[in-house]
Design an enzyme around this catalytic site. Sequence first.
Site, PDB file in Angstrom:
ATOM      1  N   CYS A   1       0.441  -0.760  -0.387  1.00  0.00           N
ATOM      2  CA  CYS A   1      -0.116   0.211   0.120  1.00  0.00           C
ATOM      3  C   CYS A   1       0.695   1.610  -0.261  1.00  0.00           C
ATOM      4  CB  CYS A   1      -0.786   0.259   1.421  1.00  0.00           C
ATOM      5  SG  CYS A   1      -0.223  -0.552   2.686  1.00  0.00           S
TER       6      CYS A   1
ATOM      7  N   HIS B   1      19.196   0.893  -2.276  1.00  0.00           N
ATOM      8  CA  HIS B   1      17.336   0.942  -1.771  1.00  0.00           C
ATOM      9  C   HIS B   1      16.652   0.087  -0.972  1.00  0.00           C
ATOM     10  CE1 HIS B   1      13.159   2.988  -2.895  1.00  0.00           C
ATOM     11  NE2 HIS B   1      13.664   2.233  -3.196  1.00  0.00           N
TER      12      HIS B   1
END
Lengths: 260, 438
Positions: free
Chosen positions: B50, B98
Site C-alpha cells: 500500500c 534502496h
Amino acid sequence: MSEFLLGASLVAYFIASALYLANLHLKHKQLAAYGTVAAIAGFSLQTLRLILQTLNQSTPFANASEAIFFLSWAIAGLYLAILAWYRLPSVGSLAMPLAVVALALVYRFPTPAGGPLAGDGWMRIHVVAIITSFALFTLAFCCAVFYLIQNKLLKSKRMTGMFRRLPPLKTIDSLGYHLASIGFPLLTLGIITGIVGVEMARMRDTGAEIKLVTSAITWFAYAAYMVAHSSPGWRGKKANWILIVGALLTALTTALHKFS
Amino acid sequence: MHLVVVGLNHKTAQVEVREKLAVSEADLPKAIETLQACQCVAECCILSTCNRTEIYALIDSRENEEVLLDFISSYHGIPKMSFQDHIYRHRGHKAVEHLFSVTAGLDSMMIGEYQILGQVKDAFCIAGECDSTKTVLNNLFQQALSVGKRARSETDISKGAFSIGYAAVELARSIFGSLQELSILILGAGKMGELTAKHLISAGAKSISVANRTPARAEELAVKLGGCAVPFESFTDAMTQADVVIGSTGAPEPIVTKDQMAKIMRIRREKPIFMIDIAVPRDIEADAGDLDNVFLYDIDDLQALVQESVAERHKEIEKVREIIAEETRKFNSWFRTLEVVPLIKTLRQQFDDLREAEWQRNAGKLGHLSEKDQQTVQIMMQSLINRISHNPMIKIKEYASSPDGYSKLDTARELFGIIAEEVEDAEKPEQNDPEAAI
C-alpha cells in the site's frame, strides 16, 4: 594466594559493576552479558578463597574481615542466583557495586584485627545467619530502589532510555518480598543466637546494649515491611520505602557492631 | 547488464497515485509474465504494497529503462505523463542500497516496522515461482532479507511502540512482566478498544471481559475476542478483579471518578492496575492516576509514548545505514565478478603467465639457437595464444551486451578455470568507484 584471590575478585566485581551500569544507559546488547561473565569470574575466585580459608582455619568467619568477605560473597552469589532464575541483569547494576563496597571493606579490617569471634556453636550460627540475612536484605534493597525508580517513571509517563532496561514493577516487588521473607526469619535467628551466645560467654560489654537496640529496631522495620507489603494503603511505594529504611538500619547496625 | 529499480512510494506520491499503480498479489504473476516478455528484461521482481510499487529489473542497457515505464503505463492503461513525476529510479549500487533500506524498514512510513520484510519476501517468492528471478535478483533479494533481519537484531530500529496498541503492551510488560496471567476488562465496544485489546491478546493475555451499555454489542465483541460479557451496571465489580482496564465508551462524563477508584483499590487490596483510557471525552477521571498502584494513561499519553519511540528509533538510523553500506559493498563486489572486463583481463593475464612459464621452462634447452631464432619461437608462441584466445574474447564481449550473458560468462569462467575471487583481485585498484562497476 589469598591476597591475590581477594584482589582479583575485587577487580572482577568492579568490571562487572561498570558494565552493568553502562548497560542501563547505553544501547549495546552484549554489555550485560559481559558484565555477567565478570561477575561469575569474581564469584568463582571468591568461592575458591572461601574454600581455602575454611580449610586453613579451624573456625571459618573467625574475624571481622572474614565476615565481611562472606557478606560480599553472599551478595554476589544471591545476585547470580536471581539472574539465573528471573533473568534480571538490571539488578546487577546496583547489587554488584554493593558487592564491591563490601569486598573493599575487607581491606579496612586487616586480617587479625577485630579479634577472633567467639568460636563456639552459638556465635557461629549467629554470624552465618546474620550475614546471610544481610545479604538477602541488600538484594531486597536493590529491588526496592528499582521498584521506586520504575514506579516513578511509570507515573511520570516516561518510557525512554533506562525504562526498558529496568525490571517489571510487579516482578521486582514480589522478588523484594521473597528475599525479605527469607531474610527476616534468619535475622530473628541471628539475633536470638547472638543474645544467647553473649550470655553464655559472659562477654557482655558496654556496646551490647546499643547493639541490641539497633538490632531490635532493624528487626521491627522488617517486621513492619512484612505486614505492609500486603496491607492496603501500604502496598507498593510505601512498603518499598520501608525496605530501604531497613537496609540503612542494617548498615548502621553493622557499623556499630564491634565484632566482639 | 544493468540493474535498476523504478517505482514510487509514500514519499513521492499521494495515495491517489499509488493506488492506480498498485498490483494486487493475485495479479502479480500475470504482470511479471508481461514484463518478462520484453526482450531486454533478463530478470525482474515487482514489489507492490500500500505504500509502494517498485519494479526491480536486470536489463540489457540503461537506454532500455523506458521499457519499464512503458510497461507500467500499458499494464494499468494510464498515460506515462500522469505518473512520471512521482517515479524515482535508482541504478546499480543505488538500487541495491534502496532495496536494502526498504527491507531494513528505513523507507517505511513507520520506521523500522516489521511488515515490509514479509512483503518483500512474498514478492520475491512470487517472482521466483514465475521464474523471473535468476542469479542476480535471487542473490540481491536473499541478501536484502538478511539485511532486514540484521538491522532489527543488531540495532534498536524496531524497538518500542509503533502504535497505541504496542505502547499499551509495552507498558503492561513494564508493570506486570508477563501478560499471560492478566485479566483484561474492556469498557465500551468501540473500535479502538477492540484494537488495543487485540494487541494485548496477541502478546499473551488470555482472560478478557467486555462491559458495554448495549449488552448485545458487548456480547458480540466478547465472542470476537474469545472472552465473556459482563453487565455494564456492575463494571466496578469487574474492575476489582481486572489487571488491565481499557476505557473506550462514548460517555460524555467520566464513568469512574477518583473516589470510586480509591474504593475499588481498597477492595483490590491495592493490587496494581493498569488503566488505558482511550475514550474522548475520557472515561476515567485524570486524578485517579494519582492514587498509588494505579497506572492511568490517556490517549495523549500513549500517543506521546509512540512519538518518543519514533524519536528513539530515528537515533538508530545511522547504525542501520552502516549495515546497509557494508552489505551493499558485499553485494557490489559479488556483482562485479559477473562483469566482462575483469574477466577478459584475467583471461589475458592467465594466457600470458602460461606463455612466460613455458618459455622459462624450456629456454635452457633452446640455448643452442641463435638470438634471432629464439625471438622467432617467442613470437610463434605469442601468436598461437592470440589465435586461440581470439574467438573466446570476441564471444565474451558479445555476451556482455546480451541480456542473459552473465550466465554464459559463468560457463566461460568454468571452462577456463577462473574462480570469482581472482577476478575481484584483478580489479582491486578500481574499487574506489563502485558505480562504475555496475
